[in-house]
Design an enzyme around this catalytic site. Structure first.
Site, PDB file in Angstrom:
ATOM      1  N   ASP A 196       0.833  -1.190   0.000  1.00  0.00           N
ATOM      2  CA  ASP A 196       0.000   0.000   0.000  1.00  0.00           C
ATOM      3  C   ASP A 196       0.882   1.259   0.000  1.00  0.00           C
ATOM      4  OD1 ASP A 196      -2.874   1.114   0.838  1.00  0.00           O
ATOM      5  OD2 ASP A 196      -1.373   2.072   2.104  1.00  0.00           O
TER       6      ASP A 196
ATOM      7  N   GLU B 137      -1.738  -5.154  -3.964  1.00  0.00           N
ATOM      8  CA  GLU B 137      -0.798  -4.374  -3.135  1.00  0.00           C
ATOM      9  C   GLU B 137       0.317  -5.275  -2.613  1.00  0.00           C
ATOM     10  OE1 GLU B 137      -3.730  -0.900  -1.325  1.00  0.00           O
ATOM     11  OE2 GLU B 137      -3.734  -2.848  -0.349  1.00  0.00           O
TER      12      GLU B 137
END
Ligand code: MN
Length: 231
Positions: A49, A119
């Site tokens: 992320d 991610e």
């Protein structure tokens, strides 16, 4: 074992993992990890992320140095959103590799699960290449820089035809349009989705590299038909 061979995924990325287990971890949901005594992607997702945030902001800032912080913030939130990352993951065919408990039709892979694994994938690549942010960023940019830049130029981050259409159909009839996948074509890594959008007598189909982009284009067409019929 993953549903599809990891080599295809590596070919798509243009990167071959030294540690295939790291790649597998990025694809392993906690439901499967628990059953098989494996590690899940959760901590990788946390790192991924941050990496994607960094890559996206750096692309935006280097391409559009005169944009204000507010503009950049708007764009960034679009490009790191679950929806956008889900679209990228779907194009990659990432759903085919996810290890989740349940078999066959019980394999439920939600958009949020898929975007989380996307991610995690970037974190696993980063760790695998000896934590070279440069090398990881280069791969990310090879795949997505142009797309992000042209999407900004077309102001796609502002346009959401599904929302616009729904506002219009709610206003006119207190009803929502219906979306249906008509066909899925093409090889695994370049699939083309055809989606139909309909509401009352209005109906249109559109193709796209993801369900979401096909839905958006179909919604745009229906909205145009509705606007034409009104005038
Ligand atoms: Mn996430």
């Amino acid at each position: 074992m993953p549903v599809s061979s990891l080599e295809e995924l590596e070919r798509f990325l243009g990167y071959s993992f030294r540690d295939k287990n790291l790649l597998l971890q990025a694809l392993t949901h906690k439901s499967y990890a628990g059953e098989h005594g494996l590690r899940s992607y959760e901590t990788l997702e946390f790192l991924g992320d941050s990496l994607i945030n960094f890559f996206v902001v750096d692309i935006l800032l280097s391409e559009f140095p005169s944009f204000s912080e507010g503009d950049l913030a708007n764009m960034k939130s679009y490009f790191v959103s679950e929806e956008f990352l889900y679209e990228l993951a779907e194009e990659m065919g990432l759903d085919r590799y996810i290890l989740v408990s349940g078999k066959g039709s019980n394999r439920r892979i939600s958009p949020s699960l898929l975007s989380d694994a996307f991610e995690a994938l970037w974190a696993s690549l980063y760790i695998d290449c000896e934590r070279s942010a440069d090398a990881t960023k280069r791969i990310f940019e090879n795949l997505y820089r142009e797309r992000i830049v042209s999407s900004v130029r077309r102001e796609e981050y502002k346009k959401d035809y599904k929302t616009l259409l729904q506002e219009e159909t709610q206003r006119r009839w207190k009803e929502r349009p219906v979306y249906r996948v008509v066909s899925v074509e093409g090889p695994q890594h370049s699939r083309v989705f055809e989606v139909e959008c309909s509401i009352r007598e209005f109906r249109a189909t559109a193709k796209g590299r993801s369900k979401k982009s096909a839905q958006q284009m179909a919604a745009k067409k229906v909205l145009e038909l509705m606007m034409l019929s009104e005038s």
